[in-house]
Write a protein that holds these residues in place. Structure first.
Motif, PDB file in Angstrom:
ATOM      1  N   ALA A 210       1.286  -1.194  -0.118  1.00 35.74           N
ATOM      2  CA  ALA A 210      -0.253  -0.451  -0.087  1.00 35.74           C
ATOM      3  C   ALA A 210       1.116   1.071  -0.338  1.00 35.74           C
ATOM      4  O   ALA A 210       0.895   2.173  -0.984  1.00 35.74           O
ATOM      5  CB  ALA A 210      -0.887   0.118   0.968  1.00 35.74           C
ATOM      6  N   TYR A 307      -5.587   1.503   7.466  1.00 29.97           N
ATOM      7  CA  TYR A 307      -4.703   2.199   6.557  1.00 29.97           C
ATOM      8  C   TYR A 307      -5.489   3.059   5.689  1.00 29.97           C
ATOM      9  O   TYR A 307      -5.163   4.131   5.318  1.00 29.97           O
ATOM     10  CB  TYR A 307      -3.984   1.213   5.882  1.00 29.97           C
ATOM     11  CG  TYR A 307      -2.940   1.912   4.678  1.00 29.97           C
ATOM     12  CD1 TYR A 307      -2.058   2.187   5.312  1.00 29.97           C
ATOM     13  CD2 TYR A 307      -3.860   1.534   3.674  1.00 29.97           C
ATOM     14  CE1 TYR A 307      -1.370   3.081   3.766  1.00 29.97           C
ATOM     15  CE2 TYR A 307      -2.565   2.458   2.463  1.00 29.97           C
ATOM     16  CZ  TYR A 307      -1.746   3.386   2.811  1.00 29.97           C
ATOM     17  OH  TYR A 307      -1.057   4.046   2.025  1.00 29.97           O
ATOM     18  N   HIS A 308      -6.701   2.808   4.831  1.00 31.19           N
ATOM     19  CA  HIS A 308      -7.429   3.742   3.666  1.00 31.19           C
ATOM     20  C   HIS A 308      -7.980   5.216   4.117  1.00 31.19           C
ATOM     21  O   HIS A 308      -8.052   5.589   3.854  1.00 31.19           O
ATOM     22  CB  HIS A 308      -8.216   2.745   2.887  1.00 31.19           C
ATOM     23  CG  HIS A 308      -7.643   1.726   1.943  1.00 31.19           C
ATOM     24  ND1 HIS A 308      -6.732   2.504   1.090  1.00 31.19           N
ATOM     25  CD2 HIS A 308      -6.931   1.228   1.981  1.00 31.19           C
ATOM     26  CE1 HIS A 308      -6.249   1.771   0.240  1.00 31.19           C
ATOM     27  NE2 HIS A 308      -6.004   0.500   0.822  1.00 31.19           N
ATOM     28  N   LYS A 312      -3.440   6.552   4.997  1.00 32.47           N
ATOM     29  CA  LYS A 312      -3.268   7.329   4.354  1.00 32.47           C
ATOM     30  C   LYS A 312      -3.531   8.277   3.900  1.00 32.47           C
ATOM     31  O   LYS A 312      -2.441   9.156   3.323  1.00 32.47           O
ATOM     32  CB  LYS A 312      -3.560   6.241   3.195  1.00 32.47           C
ATOM     33  CG  LYS A 312      -3.839   7.225   1.157  1.00 32.47           C
ATOM     34  CD  LYS A 312      -4.644   5.881   0.309  1.00 32.47           C
ATOM     35  CE  LYS A 312      -4.521   6.115  -0.880  1.00 32.47           C
ATOM     36  NZ  LYS A 312      -5.440   5.847  -1.900  1.00 32.47           N
ATOM     37  N   ASP A 327     -10.242  11.366  -1.991  1.00 35.41           N
ATOM     38  CA  ASP A 327     -10.544   9.791  -1.994  1.00 35.41           C
ATOM     39  C   ASP A 327     -12.231   9.425  -2.021  1.00 35.41           C
ATOM     40  O   ASP A 327     -12.907   8.302  -2.452  1.00 35.41           O
ATOM     41  CB  ASP A 327      -9.921   8.306  -1.389  1.00 35.41           C
ATOM     42  CG  ASP A 327      -8.651   8.403  -1.464  1.00 35.41           C
ATOM     43  OD1 ASP A 327      -7.902   8.628  -2.542  1.00 35.41           O
ATOM     44  OD2 ASP A 327      -7.387   8.296  -0.733  1.00 35.41           O
ATOM     45  N   CYS A 376     -13.016  -0.354  -3.046  1.00 31.67           N
ATOM     46  CA  CYS A 376     -13.619   0.939  -2.149  1.00 31.67           C
ATOM     47  C   CYS A 376     -14.078   0.661  -0.972  1.00 31.67           C
ATOM     48  O   CYS A 376     -14.545  -0.665  -1.249  1.00 31.67           O
ATOM     49  CB  CYS A 376     -14.668   1.832  -3.283  1.00 31.67           C
ATOM     50  SG  CYS A 376     -16.293   0.804  -3.765  1.00 31.67           S
ATOM     51  N   TRP A 396     -15.430   5.206  -0.296  1.00 26.08           N
ATOM     52  CA  TRP A 396     -13.456   5.950  -0.568  1.00 26.08           C
ATOM     53  C   TRP A 396     -12.824   5.226  -1.220  1.00 26.08           C
ATOM     54  O   TRP A 396     -12.573   3.860  -1.694  1.00 26.08           O
ATOM     55  CB  TRP A 396     -13.199   5.622   1.286  1.00 26.08           C
ATOM     56  CG  TRP A 396     -14.237   6.590   1.790  1.00 26.08           C
ATOM     57  CD1 TRP A 396     -15.054   5.982   2.472  1.00 26.08           C
ATOM     58  CD2 TRP A 396     -13.335   7.669   2.121  1.00 26.08           C
ATOM     59  NE1 TRP A 396     -15.898   7.178   3.270  1.00 26.08           N
ATOM     60  CE2 TRP A 396     -14.592   8.507   2.831  1.00 26.08           C
ATOM     61  CE3 TRP A 396     -12.504   8.507   2.165  1.00 26.08           C
ATOM     62  CZ2 TRP A 396     -14.660   9.277   3.483  1.00 26.08           C
ATOM     63  CZ3 TRP A 396     -12.596   9.679   2.609  1.00 26.08           C
ATOM     64  CH2 TRP A 396     -13.114  10.171   3.211  1.00 26.08           C
ATOM     65  N   ILE A 398      -9.989   3.146  -2.817  1.00 23.53           N
ATOM     66  CA  ILE A 398      -8.569   1.832  -2.754  1.00 23.53           C
ATOM     67  C   ILE A 398      -7.537   2.079  -4.090  1.00 23.53           C
ATOM     68  O   ILE A 398      -7.893   1.839  -4.582  1.00 23.53           O
ATOM     69  CB  ILE A 398      -9.407   1.058  -2.052  1.00 23.53           C
ATOM     70  CG1 ILE A 398     -10.061   0.131  -2.196  1.00 23.53           C
ATOM     71  CG2 ILE A 398      -9.964   1.554  -1.111  1.00 23.53           C
ATOM     72  CD1 ILE A 398      -9.877  -0.859  -1.455  1.00 23.53           C
TER      73      ILE A 398
END
Length: 398
Positions: A210, A307-308, A312, A327, A376, A396, A398
């Motif tokens: 990632a 994380y996302h 991130k 995002d 997503c 969102w 990804i």
């Protein structure tokens, strides 16, 4: 602090602690994947001279009212230096794409419309407009104007654009030094055989991959044994070598969860701990002097989601991205979903295509098959218990 906050509140806390990384100057090709740290100005006019947009013939448009045909007196290919001779009345030049327009020419007719006999050409004058097929000097960009704003992502298209100005170097934001401490005695690295009760360490590979997608890499990796001393020691060492520390596992309240006590012992100031969300409820965000730490749950799908949602956006904000919620998007749900707890935000793995989003099966935090299919996350907000087919939902990417 030690109290639950909402997903929205957590994002706001994280956004408020974004700090810009330092600036470095790199070559144009090395700049790919970075964000500009300063505006970039045009070094010259583009085009830097009037030039032909077509292979064809150049002439003075006014001559079409005085002559029935034009005489070709010279040939002008692209890239010829020096001053082109002045064109006389009733004359035309054979000119090629990109070639400099000589004095006395204000129009170019494309070669496909022209009939040539020896040195003379004729064509349907009514089909030609004055000034056509000429790219005027500075018609794209005038020297001294800003051509790229600060915090612009540098991709191959921008690199090609900047190369057209002869720009060799770009000032960008530095990468962050990111460390990873992962806990769990049951974790085994790929390539080693598994014993009873052991699993392969997928979180490390998820996070490394990632980070690579956002032009970052881990500068420190440590596996901490499930003891308070080992966890504290690994965290202490990590802070000495990183700007941002990621920790997976050990952040809950089980008998073998030592991350939170170790962070407290290290002097980390808690910014929040535990979010009203699923997956990833026991998420910790803290600060030690000018360094930050995200302590994530150990379940692989929780790591992926957190994380996302949080890590991130923070990293990219420090790296130069302007919009924390970049995002985020909207889509029409092609699935029905229901939840019992309306006090939690849920993030559902989903697949987005053609304006519609399909919520995937296998949403449990230990299941990775849905993660592997998702492009997503659907945000199932607090105070909602159903998502209906045809309903507009927040996603969102990804």
């Amino acid at each position: 602090m030690d109290q639950y906050i909402s997903a929205c509140e957590a994002r706001k806390v994280i956004e408020n602690h974004i700090f810009p990384t330092g600036k470095i100057t790199v070559s144009l090709l090395e700049a790919q994947g970075f964000y500009t740290a300063e505006p970039i100005w045009a070094t010259l006019d583009v085009p830097s001279f009037d030039n032909s947009a077509m292979d064809g013939y150049g002439f003075l448009f006014e001559d079409l009212t005085h002559f029935t045909k034009l005489k070709v007196t010279q040939v002008i290919p692209a890239g010829i230096s020096g001053k082109n001779p002045v064109l006389g009345r009733g004359e035309a030049v054979r000119i090629f794409t990109g070639a400099k327009i000589p004095e006395g020419v204000d129009t170019v007719v494309m070669q496909e419309k022209v009939v040539r006999n020896g040195d003379c050409i004729h064509f349907n004058f009514d089909e030609v407009k004055k000034g056509e097929n000429i790219r005027l000097k500075a018609s794209q960009t005038r020297a001294g104007t800003v051509i790229t704003e600060r915090s612009t992502f540098i991709n191959h298209a921008l690199i090609g654009f900047l190369a057209g100005f002869g720009i060799e170097e770009v000032t960008v934001h530095q990468r962050l030094k990111i460390g990873l401490v992962f806990t769990g005695n049951e974790l085994v690295e790929i390539g080693k055989p598994l014993s009873d009760g052991e699993i392969y360490n997928s979180n490390r590979y998820t996070l490394q991959a990632a980070l690579a997608e956002v032009n970052h890499r881990l500068s420190f990796i440590k596996h901490a044994e499930d003891t308070e001393e080992a966890t504290f020691s690994a965290i202490k060492e990590a802070f000495e070598n990183t700007d941002v520390l990621l920790i997976t596992g050990g952040i809950s309240v089980g008998d073998y969860d030592y991350v939170k006590p170790a962070l407290e012992k290290s002097g980390v100031a808690e910014l929040f701990y535990r979010i009203r969300q699923k997956p990833g409820k026991p998420l910790f965000f803290g600060k030690l002097n000018d360094k930050f730490v995200f302590a994530l749950p150990g379940n692989p799908a929780s790591v992926f989601s957190c994380y996302h949602q949080y890590v991130k956006p923070f990293l990219l904000g420090c790296f130069g991205r302007k919009n924390f919620d970049e995002d985020q998007d909207l889509a029409v749900s092609a699935s029905y979903a229901r939840k019992k707890n309306n006090e939690q935000t849920q993030f559902l793995k989903a697949f987005y295509s053609g304006g519609k989003v399909q919520i995937l099966t296998g949403q449990e935090s230990y299941k990775m098959n849905s993660v592997a299919q998702a492009n997503c996350l659907v945000e199932f907000p607090e105070n909602a218990t159903e998502i209906n087919i045809g309903e507009k939902v927040k996603i969102w990417r990804i």
